[in-house]
Design an enzyme around this catalytic site. Structure first.
Site, PDB file in Angstrom:
ATOM      1  N   GLY A  53       0.787  -1.227   0.000  1.00 36.16           N
ATOM      2  CA  GLY A  53       0.000   0.000   0.000  1.00 36.16           C
ATOM      3  C   GLY A  53       0.816   1.271   0.000  1.00 36.16           C
ATOM      4  O   GLY A  53       0.648   2.105   0.876  1.00 36.16           O
ATOM      5  N   ASN A  55       0.978   3.559  -2.623  1.00 34.69           N
ATOM      6  CA  ASN A  55       0.614   4.476  -3.708  1.00 34.69           C
ATOM      7  C   ASN A  55       0.269   5.882  -3.236  1.00 34.69           C
ATOM      8  O   ASN A  55       0.282   6.828  -4.012  1.00 34.69           O
ATOM      9  CB  ASN A  55      -0.577   3.922  -4.504  1.00 34.69           C
ATOM     10  CG  ASN A  55      -0.170   2.760  -5.386  1.00 34.69           C
ATOM     11  OD1 ASN A  55       1.009   2.504  -5.566  1.00 34.69           O
ATOM     12  ND2 ASN A  55      -1.147   2.047  -5.924  1.00 34.69           N
ATOM     13  N   GLY A  57      -0.549   8.511   0.660  1.00 30.45           N
ATOM     14  CA  GLY A  57      -0.592   8.634   2.112  1.00 30.45           C
ATOM     15  C   GLY A  57       0.692   8.260   2.824  1.00 30.45           C
ATOM     16  O   GLY A  57       1.805   8.551   2.376  1.00 30.45           O
ATOM     17  N   GLY A  59       2.092   5.352   3.335  1.00 32.63           N
ATOM     18  CA  GLY A  59       2.961   4.425   2.615  1.00 32.63           C
ATOM     19  C   GLY A  59       3.852   5.138   1.614  1.00 32.63           C
ATOM     20  O   GLY A  59       5.046   4.838   1.499  1.00 32.63           O
ATOM     21  N   SER A 183      -3.382   1.294  14.911  1.00 32.95           N
ATOM     22  CA  SER A 183      -3.942   2.615  15.184  1.00 32.95           C
ATOM     23  C   SER A 183      -4.306   2.705  16.652  1.00 32.95           C
ATOM     24  O   SER A 183      -4.571   1.685  17.304  1.00 32.95           O
ATOM     25  CB  SER A 183      -5.193   2.840  14.330  1.00 32.95           C
ATOM     26  OG  SER A 183      -5.919   3.972  14.782  1.00 32.95           O
ATOM     27  N   TYR A 207     -13.253  -1.055  10.731  1.00 33.63           N
ATOM     28  CA  TYR A 207     -11.891  -0.533  10.601  1.00 33.63           C
ATOM     29  C   TYR A 207     -11.231  -0.505  11.968  1.00 33.63           C
ATOM     30  O   TYR A 207     -10.072  -0.921  12.132  1.00 33.63           O
ATOM     31  CB  TYR A 207     -11.918   0.867   9.997  1.00 33.63           C
ATOM     32  CG  TYR A 207     -10.564   1.535   9.978  1.00 33.63           C
ATOM     33  CD1 TYR A 207      -9.597   1.164   9.046  1.00 33.63           C
ATOM     34  CD2 TYR A 207     -10.236   2.517  10.916  1.00 33.63           C
ATOM     35  CE1 TYR A 207      -8.354   1.764   9.040  1.00 33.63           C
ATOM     36  CE2 TYR A 207      -8.994   3.121  10.911  1.00 33.63           C
ATOM     37  CZ  TYR A 207      -8.062   2.747   9.972  1.00 33.63           C
ATOM     38  OH  TYR A 207      -6.822   3.333   9.974  1.00 33.63           O
TER      39      TYR A 207
END
Length: 325
Positions: A53, A55, A57, A59, A183, A207
């Site tokens: 991940g 692509n 943010g 990452g 998180s 989430y």
């Protein structure tokens, strides 16, 4: 001079608006004052980092930083065309030509297996595995191709399966690190062991549940790998303005836009746990704002974490021929 009477409704509206504005200001001050930053200039030359991940943010900022430090990076991307664009941009920006993009859809067990097979065929070592990818849906209930609730499939079962399939290569690469992005929201959720494929649960709350799952997975993984030289570190990036929050309604979107960390700030703890030599040999710890933080007791229940692990093995349909941890 003429005076106009203030209605109860106007007074109530003004009071509520004042509370909201005051609250947003307090959140802004608190968030900005607690941002951790990793200032070390340590290099990553000769190190191979596999990150899911990347692509956008957190990452993306992680990859950009590690590329500057000389790391060889494997980007595991669901959107391969976008991944190639990001790779080309970072290569041009950093001068690091050792960035590879490979196709991976964590919500699909077939895709995870194909990705792992390719990594095992082409790679001699992995120094750092970063489980960064994640998804969150506000209301749309979706199932993966395997019939698993999409948030759970992407945020927990995909990384769980990938770790198992790559574990022998990781052992050969030791000392190495596995970094799991969780998180602080784990504090408000609980994993229901009687319903590990919650297709009817409100998606956005799932989430939070999967962030608890990430911590439970990380702690049990560290326990099982305690006699190896593989470190397992769990990271809370903090409240960061990423795509996960792009559909947050007014007025919460104001807090996201103006008070949450930007992606660079959110990536700092991930970068620290990937790079810092001070963490050599450290495992099973949770980091937030570039500092170690104690986890809540409920998530450290070893019996529950073991059961969750065993049930995850079943959900991922691990085979007798697959590596075990």
């Amino acid at each position: 001079m003429e005076f106009f009477p203030i209605s109860i409704f106007q007074l109530l509206f003004t009071s509520i608006l004042s509370v909201i504005v005051t609250g947003l200001i307090c959140v802004h001050i608190w968030l900005k004052s607690t941002v951790g930053k990793f200032y070390s200039n340590e290099r990553m030359d000769g190190k191979t980092v596999l990150i899911t991940g990347g692509n956008n943010g957190i990452g993306l900022e992680t990859i950009r930083d590690l590329a500057r430090r000389g790391a060889r990076i494997i980007m595991a991307s669901r959107k391969i065309d976008l991944g190639n664009q990001v790779r080309d941009s970072i290569m041009k920006e950093t001068g690091n030509g050792n960035i590879i993009v490979k196709k991976l859809d964590l919500s699909s067990q077939k895709s995870v297996r194909e990705f792992a097979d390719e990594i095992l065929r082409t790679e001699k070592k992995i120094d750092v595995l970063i489980h960064n990818a994640g998804c969150a849906s506000t209301s749309n209930k979706k199932k993966s191709v395997d019939g698993i609730e999409m948030t759970y499939a992407t945020n927990h079962y995909g990384p769980f399966l990938l770790t198992h399939l790559l574990i022998d290569l990781l052992k050969k690469s030791a000392p190495c690190r596995i970094i799991i992005i969780s998180s602080a929201y784990y504090k408000i959720a609980n994993v229901d062991l009687s319903n590990l494929n919650p297709l009817d649960t409100f998606p956005f709350f799932l989430y939070y549940v999967t962030k608890t799952a990430n911590v439970m997975f990380g702690l049990e993984l560290a326990k099982r790998l305690k006699d190896t030289k593989i470190s397992v570190l769990i990271v809370n990036p903090g409240m960061t303005n990423t795509d996960i929050f792009k559909k947050v309604p007014f007025p919460l979107n104001l807090a996201v836009k103006h008070s949450f960390k930007n992606a660079w700030e959110g990536a700092q703890t991930t970068i620290m746990t990937a790079v810092s030599k001070k963490l050599d040999g450290v495992t099973g710890k949770y980091y937030s704002d570039c500092r170690q933080e104690e986890l809540k007791s409920f998530v450290k229940n070893e019996v529950k974490n073991k059961i969750f692990w065993e049930e995850s093995v079943k959900m991922c349909r691990l085979r007798h021929s697959d590596p075990t941890i």
